[in-house]
Design an enzyme around this catalytic site. Structure first.
Site, PDB file in Angstrom:
ATOM      1  N   HIS A  65     -88.663  82.976  33.044  1.00 18.65           N
ATOM      2  CA  HIS A  65     -88.810  81.951  34.087  1.00 18.65           C
ATOM      3  C   HIS A  65     -87.462  81.264  34.385  1.00 18.65           C
ATOM      4  O   HIS A  65     -87.360  80.042  34.374  1.00 18.65           O
ATOM      5  CB  HIS A  65     -89.843  80.906  33.668  1.00 18.65           C
ATOM      6  CG  HIS A  65     -90.521  80.234  34.831  1.00 18.65           C
ATOM      7  ND1 HIS A  65     -89.943  79.211  35.534  1.00 18.65           N
ATOM      8  CD2 HIS A  65     -91.728  80.439  35.409  1.00 18.65           C
ATOM      9  CE1 HIS A  65     -90.768  78.792  36.481  1.00 18.65           C
ATOM     10  NE2 HIS A  65     -91.872  79.533  36.440  1.00 18.65           N
TER      11      HIS A  65
ATOM     12  N   ASP B  39     -99.797  81.199  37.497  1.00 14.19           N
ATOM     13  CA  ASP B  39     -98.461  81.565  37.022  1.00 14.19           C
ATOM     14  C   ASP B  39     -98.219  81.173  35.566  1.00 14.19           C
ATOM     15  O   ASP B  39     -98.897  80.297  35.011  1.00 14.19           O
ATOM     16  CB  ASP B  39     -97.392  80.876  37.872  1.00 14.19           C
ATOM     17  CG  ASP B  39     -97.256  81.491  39.256  1.00 14.19           C
ATOM     18  OD1 ASP B  39     -98.097  82.327  39.622  1.00 14.19           O
ATOM     19  OD2 ASP B  39     -96.306  81.114  39.970  1.00 14.19           O
TER      20      ASP B  39
ATOM     21  N   HIS C 288     -93.642  87.868  36.904  1.00 10.57           N
ATOM     22  CA  HIS C 288     -93.109  86.528  37.163  1.00 10.57           C
ATOM     23  C   HIS C 288     -91.814  86.294  36.376  1.00 10.57           C
ATOM     24  O   HIS C 288     -91.509  85.163  36.008  1.00 10.57           O
ATOM     25  CB  HIS C 288     -94.163  85.483  36.801  1.00 10.57           C
ATOM     26  CG  HIS C 288     -93.907  84.115  37.361  1.00 10.57           C
ATOM     27  ND1 HIS C 288     -93.444  83.891  38.637  1.00 10.57           N
ATOM     28  CD2 HIS C 288     -94.070  82.871  36.800  1.00 10.57           C
ATOM     29  CE1 HIS C 288     -93.327  82.590  38.847  1.00 10.57           C
ATOM     30  NE2 HIS C 288     -93.692  81.952  37.751  1.00 10.57           N
TER      31      HIS C 288
ATOM     32  N   HIS D  31    -101.261  77.188  37.864  1.00 11.63           N
ATOM     33  CA  HIS D  31    -100.591  77.607  36.638  1.00 11.63           C
ATOM     34  C   HIS D  31    -101.583  77.697  35.476  1.00 11.63           C
ATOM     35  O   HIS D  31    -102.506  76.886  35.375  1.00 11.63           O
ATOM     36  CB  HIS D  31     -99.466  76.635  36.280  1.00 11.63           C
ATOM     37  CG  HIS D  31     -98.363  76.618  37.306  1.00 11.63           C
ATOM     38  ND1 HIS D  31     -98.454  75.900  38.478  1.00 11.63           N
ATOM     39  CD2 HIS D  31     -97.159  77.253  37.333  1.00 11.63           C
ATOM     40  CE1 HIS D  31     -97.348  76.087  39.192  1.00 11.63           C
ATOM     41  NE2 HIS D  31     -96.557  76.901  38.518  1.00 11.63           N
TER      42      HIS D  31
END
Length: 351
Positions: A217, A162, A213, A307
């Site tokens: 964020h 991510d 995504h 990540h």
């Protein structure tokens, strides 16, 4: 010693920074920074802090800076929406408004920690939203609109990454995956896709899957329906401009959900994609612990959360070979999420 307050606002192209002293005076001229210039921005704030302490403040729609800023030792605060004027449909409130909020009442803001991340102080709210979402998640899963893991009787696992792409860690992760001949899924943020399109092209050229995504964020429950659509659509458009195809999967930042958020997501063509193994690499517990967490929890069908961006991901890079080797030794094939067969759902759940 008197503090300085650095408001950090985000827009579609990068960040705007305005720094005020305790009396509300500008310390330096407002500055603009591209989404790929976070390291330079942090160094600049550190240098200013050598003269006089600087507290950086952003709002809850910006989840890309807390990791690198806290790792660099900066003092970081989050201003929540009920303390701020209304945001535009895309972007945060202004840098001056953020700096003013901190200057007026920094003690009332959430001090962000490396352990708590952007959601420091809002864990109860997060867990309550997830709990209230469980019935709707079950319905979406039964309808094929939500995916958490694949079938448990097929020896396949999906590694997912991510918050990228990242100018440093994406290439290092791609090199490791290539060395072992395995493929994964990269859930990218639009802010970074727009700034680093060549890194996205490398991901796709190597045979990996790209997912959505969000753009910045954000903590999704803080967004209006229109703002959430903007986060989804602009990121999908940015990926499509680079790769030629819009992503078909969306992963919510933090896995933060509420029934209201799910109602909006159900209107979007992307499949909601979660995970069943959290490596907790974002907390930087050490590469050995990251690898142990994954290898202790992964089983056939697992979707592993890791990540590649928005922070120091060197421990993830160091842990990745051990993770891959450990999974391969168990006879597990590593594939993108899109290649994991969905588990069968009892007919009663679909009713």
């Amino acid at each position: 010693m008197t503090k300085r307050y650095a408001g950090v606002a985000w827009s579609g192209t990068g960040y705007e920074v305005e720094i005020l002293d305790g009396a509300g005076r500008q310390v330096v001229e407002p500055s603009s920074w591209g989404a790929a210039e976070v390291a330079r921005l942090i160094t600049w704030l550190q240098d200013l802090g050598d003269e006089q302490p600087v507290a950086a403040v952003f709002d809850s729609t910006n989840g890309l800076l807390d990791g690198p800023m806290t790792a660099a030792g900066l003092e970081v605060y989050r201003a929540d929406p009920w303390r701020l004027p209304p945001r535009p449909s895309f972007g945060s409130v202004t840098a001056r408004q953020l700096a003013e909020q901190a200057r007026a009442a920094v003690g009332s803001l959430a001090r962000v920690t490396a352990e708590g991340g952007s959601l420091t102080g809002r864990a109860d709210e997060f867990h309550d939203g997830v709990r209230r979402s469980e019935p709707m998640l079950a319905e979406l899963t039964a309808a094929g609109r939500c995916f958490e893991h694949g079938r448990r009787d097929i020896p396949q696992v999906a590694l997912t990454f991510d918050d990228g792409p990242d100018p440093v860690y994406t290439r290092r992760i791609l090199e490791i995956l290539d060395r072992y001949g395995v493929r994964g899924t990269f859930f990218c943020v639009g802010h970074h896709v727009a700034a680093l399109p060549d890194e996205v092209r490398r991901i796709v050229a190597a045979g990996h899957e790209v997912g959505n995504h969000s753009w910045s964020h954000p903590f999704l429950p803080d967004l209006t329906s229109a703002q959430l659509h903007q986060q989804l659509d602009r990121t999908a458009e940015a990926v499509a401009r680079v790769t030629g195809a819009a992503p078909t999967r969306f992963r919510p930042p933090y896995g933060a959900l509420t029934p209201e958020v799910l109602t909006v997501l159900d209107e979007h063509p992307s499949a909601l994609t979660l995970w069943d193994v959290d490596s907790r690499d974002w907390s930087r517990p050490g590469p050995e612990q990251i690898a142990a967490t994954v290898l202790q929890s992964a089983r056939p069908g697992s979707v592993v959360l890791m990540h590649e961006g928005a922070g120091d991901r060197s421990q993830t890079v160091q842990a990745l070979p051990s993770i891959i080797e450990g999974l391969l030794e168990r006879g597990l094939e590593l594939v993108p999420v899109g290649e994991l067969p969905a588990p069968s759902v009892p007919a009663a759940m679909g009713g």
